[in-house]
Design a protein around this motif. Structure first.
Motif, short mmCIF file in Angstrom:
data_model
loop_
_atom_site.label_atom_id
_atom_site.label_comp_id
_atom_site.label_asym_id
_atom_site.label_seq_id
_atom_site.Cartn_x
_atom_site.Cartn_y
_atom_site.Cartn_z
N ALA A 153 2.63 8.17 -9.28
CA ALA A 153 1.75 9.33 -9.38
C ALA A 153 0.57 9.05 -10.29
CB ALA A 153 2.54 10.54 -9.87
N HIS A 154 -0.46 9.84 -10.11
CA HIS A 154 -1.65 9.78 -10.97
C HIS A 154 -2.07 11.21 -11.29
CE1 HIS A 154 -5.44 8.50 -12.66
NE2 HIS A 154 -6.10 9.30 -11.84
N CYS A 155 -2.32 11.47 -12.55
CA CYS A 155 -2.71 12.79 -13.03
C CYS A 155 -4.01 12.63 -13.81
CB CYS A 155 -1.61 13.38 -13.91
SG CYS A 155 -1.98 14.99 -14.61
N GLN A 156 -5.06 13.29 -13.35
CA GLN A 156 -6.40 13.04 -13.88
C GLN A 156 -7.10 14.35 -14.22
OE1 GLN A 156 -8.78 10.89 -11.06
NE2 GLN A 156 -10.71 11.25 -12.12
N THR A 157 -7.54 14.46 -15.46
CA THR A 157 -8.41 15.55 -15.90
C THR A 157 -9.61 14.90 -16.55
OG1 THR A 157 -6.48 16.96 -16.30
CG2 THR A 157 -8.59 17.69 -17.23
N THR A 158 -10.64 14.64 -15.78
CA THR A 158 -11.82 13.96 -16.29
C THR A 158 -13.00 14.93 -16.22
OG1 THR A 158 -11.95 12.93 -14.09
CG2 THR A 158 -11.13 11.58 -15.91
N TRP A 159 -13.29 15.53 -17.35
CA TRP A 159 -14.31 16.56 -17.47
C TRP A 159 -15.43 16.07 -18.40
CZ3 TRP A 159 -10.84 21.53 -18.41
CH2 TRP A 159 -10.07 21.76 -17.26
N SER A 240 -16.80 12.56 -18.78
CA SER A 240 -16.94 12.20 -17.38
C SER A 240 -17.92 13.13 -16.65
CB SER A 240 -15.58 12.25 -16.70
OG SER A 240 -14.62 11.49 -17.42
N PRO A 241 -19.16 12.69 -16.40
CA PRO A 241 -20.15 13.55 -15.74
C PRO A 241 -19.71 14.05 -14.37
CG PRO A 241 -21.24 11.69 -16.77
CD PRO A 241 -19.76 11.42 -16.86
N ASP A 242 -19.02 13.24 -13.61
CA ASP A 242 -18.49 13.67 -12.32
C ASP A 242 -17.12 14.29 -12.58
OD1 ASP A 242 -17.85 14.10 -9.70
OD2 ASP A 242 -17.59 11.99 -9.17
N GLU A 243 -17.09 15.60 -12.79
CA GLU A 243 -15.87 16.26 -13.25
C GLU A 243 -14.90 16.47 -12.09
OE1 GLU A 243 -16.70 19.09 -16.85
OE2 GLU A 243 -17.94 19.72 -15.16
N VAL A 244 -13.63 16.21 -12.37
CA VAL A 244 -12.61 16.42 -11.35
C VAL A 244 -11.24 16.57 -12.02
CG1 VAL A 244 -12.07 13.96 -11.01
CG2 VAL A 244 -11.74 15.58 -9.11
N SER A 245 -10.39 17.36 -11.38
CA SER A 245 -8.97 17.43 -11.71
C SER A 245 -8.23 16.94 -10.48
CB SER A 245 -8.56 18.87 -12.03
OG SER A 245 -9.34 19.41 -13.07
N ALA A 254 5.06 9.92 2.34
CA ALA A 254 3.70 10.46 2.36
C ALA A 254 3.01 10.28 1.02
CB ALA A 254 3.72 11.95 2.72
N THR A 255 1.69 10.22 1.07
CA THR A 255 0.86 10.38 -0.12
C THR A 255 0.33 11.81 -0.13
OG1 THR A 255 0.16 8.08 -0.32
CG2 THR A 255 -1.32 9.73 -1.22
N VAL A 256 0.51 12.48 -1.24
CA VAL A 256 0.06 13.87 -1.39
C VAL A 256 -1.01 13.90 -2.47
CG1 VAL A 256 0.74 16.25 -1.81
CG2 VAL A 256 2.36 14.64 -0.76
N GLU A 257 -2.18 14.45 -2.14
CA GLU A 257 -3.30 14.48 -3.08
C GLU A 257 -3.81 15.90 -3.25
OE1 GLU A 257 -6.06 10.79 -2.66
OE2 GLU A 257 -5.27 11.23 -0.67
N LEU A 258 -4.03 16.27 -4.50
CA LEU A 258 -4.67 17.53 -4.86
C LEU A 258 -5.94 17.20 -5.63
CD1 LEU A 258 -4.99 20.57 -5.52
CD2 LEU A 258 -3.40 20.19 -7.44
N THR A 259 -7.08 17.68 -5.15
CA THR A 259 -8.35 17.46 -5.82
C THR A 259 -9.07 18.79 -5.97
OG1 THR A 259 -8.53 15.27 -4.81
CG2 THR A 259 -10.53 16.19 -5.75
N HIS A 260 -9.42 19.14 -7.22
CA HIS A 260 -10.09 20.41 -7.49
C HIS A 260 -10.78 20.27 -8.85
CE1 HIS A 260 -7.05 22.10 -10.46
NE2 HIS A 260 -6.45 21.01 -10.02
N LEU A 261 -11.13 21.39 -9.47
CA LEU A 261 -11.68 21.34 -10.82
C LEU A 261 -10.91 22.28 -11.72
CD1 LEU A 261 -13.68 20.08 -12.73
CD2 LEU A 261 -15.37 21.83 -12.07
#
Length: 369
Positions: A153-159, A240-245, A254-261
C-alpha cells in the motif's frame, strides 16, 4: 436520550473548520439545534451566530457550558487546547466531538478517555474520511474475499503550505501543535489507511525540516508493517505544489486507488483487476449507487446515533487512539533511528508525553528534526 428530543449542540472555536461542523448540523436540522458558540474573538463568534440563527455568542467555554447546558460540543480550537477543553465538556455532562489531531500526545488522549463515563459522555474525534460510502464498499469487498489479501500500500498526503500559514503563532511548534504534517495533515489519510487495512504492527520512519523555519518537520516518510503482513509507505508533506491525497492498495486480485484532496466520492476510487481475474467477476466492484461523500456530515451521523443509544461512538476510545499511536511511533522512529512496534510507547516512554520525546529526562535542542 428520549425519542423526539432535539440535541442541543454548541461550538467552541469559530474559525474555518467550524463551518464544516455547522454544515453537519444543518444537514441534521430535524434532530439538532445549535444553541451557542464560544470564541476568544468576539467578532468571529458573533459572525458565526449570525448564520446559526438563535445561537448565543460567548467568549469563554466555561460560561457557555454553565448557561446553555449543551448535550454535545464541537471542539474546533487549536490542538494545544483540546485536552483541557474536552475534559471540561465531559465534566459538564456533554459529549465532545473534537477536531483532529485529537490532542498532542498519547498521554493527553488517555487523560480524555479517563474523563469519560460508561454510557456517556464520550469524546469522539473527526476522522471523516472513514465515512464515505466508497470506503465502506472497499471494506465489504475485502471482507468477502473479492480482492484477495492486501499486499502493498501507499498512503500520500502531499500538500503545500507557505510561510504565511506558519505565521499563525501556534503552528509549527511541538508545545502547541504537537507535530508537523504527520500530525496535523496526514493523520486523516493514515486513519483511513488503518480503517481499510486493519491493525498496524511496526513502523520505521524519517522526518526532515527542508523549507520552513519551524520546530516541527515539514516532511515525513515511513514504512509500516501491518498485522496482516502487508507493507505500506506513508508520505506526508507541506512542500508539494501539486497537492494530492492518495491511497493505493495492491491486493492479490486488484489494485485499488483513491485520489482526491480534502474529500472523496465514489468516482475518486479506481479498481484495476489482476490479469487472472475474469471480467464478469468485477461487476460487483463498481461503487454502489447510494454514493455518500466523505464529510463532516457523514461522520456526524454515527455520533448522533451513538448519543441516542448511549453507546460509545466510532473514532473514540481505543478506536480513535490507533492512528495517534502510529503518529507517535513514526516520530519515535525518526528521532531514534529504530523501528517501533505497536504497544511499545507506554507511560514512562518519553514519546508517550510528547511526539518529540521531550521531557522524562530527554531534551533535544529546539526539538530539532
Amino acid at each position: 436520550m428520549p425519542d423526539g428530543k432535539r440535541l442541543r449542540v454548541a461550538v467552541v472555536g469559530a474559525g474555518g473548520i467550524a463551518k464544516s461542523h455547522w454544515a453537519a448540523y444543518e444537514a441534521h436540522r430535524d434532530d439538532v439545534d445549535v444553541v451557542a458558540v464560544a470564541d476568544v474573538d468576539e467578532t468571529r463568534a458573533a459572525a458565526f451566530c449570525a448564520e446559526a440563527v438563535g445561537a448565543v455568542p460567548y467568549q469563554d467555554l466555561d460560561t457557555l457550558l454553565a448557561e446553555q447546558e449543551p448535550d454535545l460540543v464541537s471542539v474546533c480550537t487549536p490542538p494545544g487546547l483540546h485536552v483541557e477543553q474536552v475534559k471540561k465538556v465531559l465534566k459538564s455532562g456533554a459529549w465532545a466531538w473534537c477536531e483532529k489531531p485529537p490532542c498532542r500526545s498519547l498521554a493527553e488522549y488517555d487523560e480524555i478517555v479517563a474523563a469519560e463515563r460508561e454510557g456517556g459522555p464520550y469524546a469522539a474525534f473527526v476522522f471523516q474520511h472513514r465515512f464515505g460510502s466508497a470506503a465502506a464498499h472497499f471494506r465489504t469487498l475485502l471482507a468477502d474475499g473479492e480482492l484477495g489479501r492486501p499486499l502493498v500500500a501507499h498512503c500520500q498526503t502531499t500538500w503545500y503550505r507557505d510561510a504565511a500559514y506558519y505565521a499563525v503563532p501556534w503552528r509549527g511548534k511541538w508545545a502547541t501543535e504537537g507535530g508537523g504534517p504527520a500530525m496535523g495533515h496526514g493523520i486523516h489519510q493514515m486513519d483511513l489507511l488503518l480503517h481499510l487495512l486493519g491493525d498496524w504492527a511496526e513502523v520505521r520512519a524519517m522526518t526532515a525540516r527542508l523549507v520552513h523555519d519551524v520546530e516541527t518537520e515539514d516532511v515525513s516518510t515511513a514504512l509500516v508493517r501491518f498485522e496482516s503482513g502487508a507493507l505500506a509507505t506513508v508520505v506526508n508533506s507541506v512542500l508539494s505544489p501539486d497537492e494530492v491525497s492518495r491511497i493505493r492498495i495492491d491486493c492479490e486480485n486488484a489494485t485499488v486507488e483513491l485520489t482526491h484532496l480534502y474529500g472523496y466520492r465514489g468516482k475518486d476510487w479506481r479498481y484495476t483487476p489482476a490479469p487472472h481475474v475474469v471480467a464478469d467477476r468485477t461487476t460487483r466492484w463498481s461503487s454502489p449507487p447510494d454514493d455518500v461523500a466523505s464529510s463532516h456530515t457523514a461522520a456526524f451521523a454515527p455520533v448522533l446515533a451513538a448519543y441516542r443509544a448511549g453507546r460509545r461512538p466510532p473514532c473514540s476510545g481505543a478506536d480513535g487512539r490507533q492512528v495517534l499511536e502510529l503518529v507517535a511511533a513514526l516520530y519515535k522512529s525518526a528521532f531514534t533511528g529504530a523501528g517501533v512496534c505497536r504497544g511499545e510507547i507506554v507511560p514512562g516512554d518519553p514519546f508517550y508525553r510528547s511526539m518529540a520525546g521531550i521531557g522524562q529526562g530527554v531534551e533535544r535542542e529546539g526539538a530539532r528534526v
